[in-house]
Design an enzyme around this catalytic site. Structure first.
Site, PDB file in Angstrom:
ATOM      1  N   GLY A 232       1.253  -1.087   0.073  1.00 44.42           N
ATOM      2  CA  GLY A 232      -0.206   0.132  -0.438  1.00 44.42           C
ATOM      3  C   GLY A 232       0.926   1.070   0.052  1.00 44.42           C
ATOM      4  O   GLY A 232      -0.032   2.116  -0.746  1.00 44.42           O
ATOM      5  N   CYS A 233       2.115   1.695   0.849  1.00 45.73           N
ATOM      6  CA  CYS A 233       2.767   2.346   0.650  1.00 45.73           C
ATOM      7  C   CYS A 233       3.262   2.505  -0.557  1.00 45.73           C
ATOM      8  O   CYS A 233       3.591   4.203  -0.746  1.00 45.73           O
ATOM      9  CB  CYS A 233       3.554   2.562   1.488  1.00 45.73           C
ATOM     10  SG  CYS A 233       3.087   2.205   3.507  1.00 45.73           S
TER      11      CYS A 233
END
Length: 536
Positions: A232-233
């Site tokens: 996600g990051c």
């Protein structure tokens, strides 16, 4: 184009797979200059988050001011923001720099919001009382928000598990866009969907335009691997890098999705849990993907493809075919048994060397299993020779043939001078090839003549050993070790080519080994026994 800058405002991951560390790697991989504002410090690794400690909101604001006053930012990405006070500090800093969000501030900031609420391992990364501030204060600043399915459900107040289809994703994205965000990029990695009749699955990512209401989707193959920590990051940082470089939102999210998919496929094991993706796959790529549901043995498959015609000539050789058909000369079979007995001794030594060359106890244990299996195989040869009147002592006294010496010395030379991968690869053609031949002949493949009657074919027992459960299990163990060794030691394309050439050379020596048996079959048994120093 001048160097573009991307500011990431997020938490620190001590394991370096997510958070600030993943963001900066991603930004660098996209040829941008990354700056950072740390909102919290986490004690975490591939197994999970053990502890979190926040940085004061005043210090967060000071970091933002310091970076923007001097370096600036062509795009901004936010990740874990720790708490309500931190979120408000970030919003005040954005307003100070860019004005009000709805009065052009959002367009100027180019902010990508990764709504980090809960870690993959289930650790809460944002208090519930901060979620309202995230929705009301920060979402209107987002050019793009990049939730996964559980985060999207949480942000719009839907029950967990409400999203089960692409239509559900579309409705959820529309509701989230209604909270003020310009674009919603809803990621489908947590919702792999079936595709076709072969059990394949795909990931569907959805981009929703908050102004026009238009939706677009992209499908990518679902990779069932555990190294997904920080995806996600990584994706949000990749989107921010694309926006900083002047890409449209549509192009930025599409390129970011491709980047993350490739980073997952090119990952390698780190730690004992869910490892990170390979952020620098485009700069220092894995030459092969990790084993996965769609390609469980990529290294083995590559080696066999590389060997091409040599591999085909080896596994379809006339010698094992004649054993299956019962047409082989006894002299050929005796020569093979005698010389293979000597070869297997050196083969066991090569696998013992492989155990010596690793500190990994699991890989070491795998090598010892192979050695034990080889010892069992040599005993099988002894028993066959005894049925032809050749004792163990006589078998041991038979000298190695020139062909055998060439093969065994090559295997030992590569195993002793090379590393663990060299030792695995040079011994692979023997192990895998015999398994391939045994399975093919036992199953009576089309075009293969097989006489399975023990009374008319004294050689079929040998075929059954290699096509049976015991040896096929040995082959599976060897292939798993081969794949695991490469997975833990990713190599360059040049090194992969070098390993493949070792595999081809060993395959050619296997062909020569069986050629020698065929030649021996042209002699009389008396000539063979006399040549080997055995009583006729």
């Amino acid at each position: 184009m001048s160097l573009r800058t991307v500011l990431t405002i997020a938490g620190s991951d001590s394991g370096a797979g997510a958070g600030i560390q993943a963001d900066l790697k991603t930004i660098a991989a996209h040829h941008c200059y990354g700056t950072s504002v740390i909102t919290a410090i986490t004690a975490q690794n591939t197994l999970g988050v053990q502890s979190v400690e926040g940085v004061s909101p005043a210090m967060v604001a000071a970091q933002i001011d310091s970076v923007l006053d001097d370096i600036g930012a062509d795009a901004i990405k936010t990740g874990m923001l720790f708490g309500e006070d931190t979120i408000r500090a970030v919003v005040r800093s954005l307003e100070k720099r860019f004005g009000k969000a709805k009065e052009g501030g959002r367009d100027a900031a180019k902010l990508v919001l990764d709504p980090v609420c809960v870690s993959t391992s289930g650790h809460s990364l944002l208090p519930l009382d901060a979620v309202d501030s995230l929705r009301a204060d920060l979402l209107p600043w987002a050019t793009v928000v990049t939730p996964n399915v559980p985060e999207a459900e949480f942000l719009v107040g839907w029950a967990k598990g409400s999203i089960t289809s692409v239509d559900d994703m579309r409705r959820c994205a529309a509701e989230l866009a209604g909270k003020g965000v310009r674009w919603v990029y809803l990621k489908g990695g947590h919702l792999p969907l079936p595709k076709g009749d072969e059990g394949d699955k795909v990931v569907v990512d959805l981009l929703y335009d908050g102004e026009s209401g238009e939706t677009s989707t992209e499908e990518r193959r679902y990779l069932d691997v555990k190294n997904t920590h920080g995806t996600g990051c990584t994706l949000a940082a990749a989107v921010a890098s694309g926006l900083a470089q002047g890409k449209t939102v549509s192009d930025a999210v599409s390129d970011a999705g491709d980047y993350v998919a490739a980073a997952i496929a090119a990952s390698y094991p780190v730690g004992r849990g869910a490892g990170p993706v390979n952020h620098f796959h485009s700069l220092m790529p894995r030459s092969l993907p990790l084993p996965n549901h769609h390609s469980p043995t990529p290294f083995t498959d590559y080696l066999i493809r590389y060997a091409g015609d040599a591999w085909s000539r080896y596994v379809n050789h006339e010698f094992p075919n004649s054993l299956a058909a019962g047409t082989a000369k006894v002299e050929a079979f005796l020569h093979f048994l005698q010389q293979d007995f000597h070869f297997l001794k050196q083969y066991a030594r090569a696998n013992a060397l492989a155990a010596f060359k690793t500190e990994d106890m699991a890989l070491m244990q795998g090598s010892t299993h192979i050695v034990n299996d080889v010892l069992k195989e040599t005993e099988m040869h002894v028993k066959y020779c005894e049925t032809y009147g050749i004792s163990r002592e006589q078998l041991q006294a038979i000298p190695e043939s020139v062909t055998n010496i060439a093969y065994t010395r090559y295997v030992l030379d590569v195993s002793s001078k090379g590393d663990l991968l060299d030792a695995r690869v040079v011994t692979a053609p023997c192990l895998i090839g015999y398994g391939h031949v045994g399975a093919r002949l036992v199953s009576s493949s089309p075009g293969v003549v097989v006489d399975s009657n023990a009374e008319t074919n004294p050689f079929f027992g040998w075929i059954q050993e290699y096509g049976g459960e015991w040896y096929q299990g040995c082959v599976k163990t060897g292939i798993v070790l081969l794949e695991q060794t490469l997975a833990k030691s990713p190599v360059s394309a040049q090194r992969l080519d070098e390993l493949a050439r070792i595999f081809v050379k060993a395959t050619e020596l296997e062909i020569a080994f069986w050629d020698a048996a065929v030649v021996a079959g042209e002699k009389t048994r008396a000539e063979v026994m006399s040549h080997e120093g055995l009583p006729v």
